[in-house]
Write a protein that holds these residues in place. Structure first.
Motif, PDB file in Angstrom:
ATOM      1  N   UNK A 118       4.959   1.311 -14.097  1.00  0.00           N
ATOM      2  CA  UNK A 118       3.922   2.246 -13.659  1.00  0.00           C
ATOM      3  C   UNK A 118       4.324   3.661 -14.051  1.00  0.00           C
ATOM      4  N   UNK A 119       3.393   4.407 -14.644  1.00  0.00           N
ATOM      5  CA  UNK A 119       3.685   5.812 -14.910  1.00  0.00           C
ATOM      6  C   UNK A 119       3.475   6.602 -13.622  1.00  0.00           C
ATOM      7  N   UNK A 126       0.822  -1.201   0.000  1.00  0.00           N
ATOM      8  CA  UNK A 126       0.000   0.000   0.000  1.00  0.00           C
ATOM      9  C   UNK A 126       0.861   1.258   0.000  1.00  0.00           C
ATOM     10  N   UNK A 127       2.161   1.102   0.259  1.00  0.00           N
ATOM     11  CA  UNK A 127       3.024   2.272   0.330  1.00  0.00           C
ATOM     12  C   UNK A 127       2.603   3.218   1.437  1.00  0.00           C
ATOM     13  N   UNK A 128       2.135   2.659   2.553  1.00  0.00           N
ATOM     14  CA  UNK A 128       1.666   3.495   3.652  1.00  0.00           C
ATOM     15  C   UNK A 128       2.820   4.199   4.360  1.00  0.00           C
ATOM     16  N   UNK A 129       2.545   5.383   4.884  1.00  0.00           N
ATOM     17  CA  UNK A 129       3.446   6.008   5.839  1.00  0.00           C
ATOM     18  C   UNK A 129       3.361   5.244   7.153  1.00  0.00           C
ATOM     19  N   UNK A 130       4.373   5.431   7.984  1.00  0.00           N
ATOM     20  CA  UNK A 130       4.381   4.728   9.252  1.00  0.00           C
ATOM     21  C   UNK A 130       3.196   5.071  10.128  1.00  0.00           C
ATOM     22  N   UNK A 183       1.120   8.057  -8.261  1.00  0.00           N
ATOM     23  CA  UNK A 183       0.667   9.110  -7.362  1.00  0.00           C
ATOM     24  C   UNK A 183      -0.756   8.863  -6.884  1.00  0.00           C
ATOM     25  N   UNK A 184      -1.629   8.430  -7.789  1.00  0.00           N
ATOM     26  CA  UNK A 184      -3.009   8.153  -7.409  1.00  0.00           C
ATOM     27  C   UNK A 184      -3.101   6.973  -6.450  1.00  0.00           C
ATOM     28  N   UNK A 185      -2.278   5.965  -6.675  1.00  0.00           N
ATOM     29  CA  UNK A 185      -2.323   4.763  -5.848  1.00  0.00           C
ATOM     30  C   UNK A 185      -1.814   5.039  -4.434  1.00  0.00           C
ATOM     31  N   UNK A 186      -0.678   5.728  -4.346  1.00  0.00           N
ATOM     32  CA  UNK A 186      -0.063   5.980  -3.045  1.00  0.00           C
ATOM     33  C   UNK A 186      -0.733   7.137  -2.321  1.00  0.00           C
ATOM     34  N   UNK A 187      -1.208   8.128  -3.089  1.00  0.00           N
ATOM     35  CA  UNK A 187      -1.875   9.274  -2.475  1.00  0.00           C
ATOM     36  C   UNK A 187      -1.069  10.546  -2.459  1.00  0.00           C
TER      37      UNK A 187
END
Length: 328
Positions: A274-275, A148-152, A280-284
């Motif tokens: 991935x472009x 998900x590429x979440x922040x901590x 950017x849309x996926x990670x936020x």
């Protein structure tokens, strides 16, 4: 606390509030400054810490002091031209390269996931419930954090009631607050079910084993296998991840942080076509600048672009003869 104070308190992110309180305490108690302050006071504070603190840390201290003055109804001394010139001079005299988290690669994810899988099996077979709970939780934490590429802080704030998981398909996460959500509307994220290293299966396994129906997803487990009702603290996340990596045999485990999962996923995604807009849309991410801080170039030293243009054979024989001939 009045309702007004309650909502004023809620209007600031917890991490920001703690950081600002620490900065004001450092100015008043550790440095011995007085509040409200003048621009000259603030300038002297910056000068005294120019060689000790990074410029970004000084900026954060200024933001905290500015907020204190605004909250107390005083003019903001940090906006004075003097402060801007002093800070610019410090940045020129003490340049520092920004440190970034080391990306956690897919290969390393596989190493840790296989180790956790074996550890879960061993703990289950020996009846060690506490170990089984911790390893199952850690596996879910790792796979969700990466894919998900979440922040901590986002990982530690996940709530069971805001997650919908469909085995074999995917899962939805709703986060009422995120760093990029300036209007506090909340953001919904998605993650797919995968054939291997599956975040959906890992989350479901942890939730079912722990018997969690609501509240924080990730919680501490004591030596007797008891699960706390509160979520993991953000400050515990980096030591926890480094311990997992070290136990799994990942080299240089102390070089990683919670952001390593986010950077690792970003690099994996760009390396697999991935472009930037999709990433950017996926990670936020809301800005290209934010995204580019996490993405390493596929060919960072430009070797694969430069090398093909170089000659691959020796110089012509005639040139070699001329270069080796005796002077007349």
């Amino acid at each position: 606390m009045s309702k007004i104070d309650h909502y004023l308190h809620a209007g600031t992110r917890d991490n920001t509030r703690v950081a600002y309180q620490s900065a004001v305490r450092h100015y008043e108690i550790e440095w011995g400054g007085f509040l409200p302050a003048t621009s000259e006071n603030i300038a002297q504070y910056l000068v005294d810490h120019a060689e000790k603190l990074a410029v970004n840390t000084l900026r954060q201290r200024l933001a905290a002091l500015a907020q204190w003055h605004i909250d107390q109804g005083f003019p903001d001394p940090t906006k004075a031209p003097l402060i801007k010139k002093v800070l610019r001079g410090i940045q020129r005299e003490h340049p520092a390269q920004e440190k970034q988290a080391k990306p956690f690669q897919l290969e390393q994810l596989g190493i840790v996931d296989r180790w956790l899988d074996q550890a879960i099996t061993t703990a289950n077979a020996s009846g060690d419930r506490a170990a089984e709970l911790r390893h199952t939780r850690n596996r879910a934490l790792l796979l969700l954090g990466f894919w998900r590429g979440f922040r901590g802080d986002e990982l530690t704030r996940l709530q069971v009631e805001y997650i919908e998981a469909t085995p074999g398909q995917g899962m939805n996460f709703f986060l009422p607050h995120t760093k990029a959500d300036r209007q506090n509307k909340g953001v919904t994220f998605k993650a797919p079910a995968l054939n291997q290293f599956c975040p959906v299966a890992a989350y479901t396994a942890w939730k079912d084993l722990a018997g969690i129906e609501s509240g924080p997803v990730f919680r501490s487990v004591n030596r007797w296998g008891q699960i706390r009702n509160v979520g993991l603290h953000m400050d515990s996340l980096i030591p926890l991840l480094r311990t997992i990596f070290k136990d799994a045999g990942v080299a240089d485990s102390d070089d990683y942080s919670a952001h390593s999962l986010r950077r690792g996923f970003a690099n994996w995604a760009t390396g697999n076509g991935w472009d930037l807009k999709t990433l950017m849309e996926y990670v936020g991410w809301k800005s290209v600048q934010s995204a580019m801080r996490y993405v390493d170039a596929v060919d960072p030293f430009a070797r694969h672009r430069i090398a093909p243009g170089l000659p691959t054979s020796d110089p012509p024989e005639t040139l070699k003869i001329e270069n080796n001939s005796e002077p007349s």
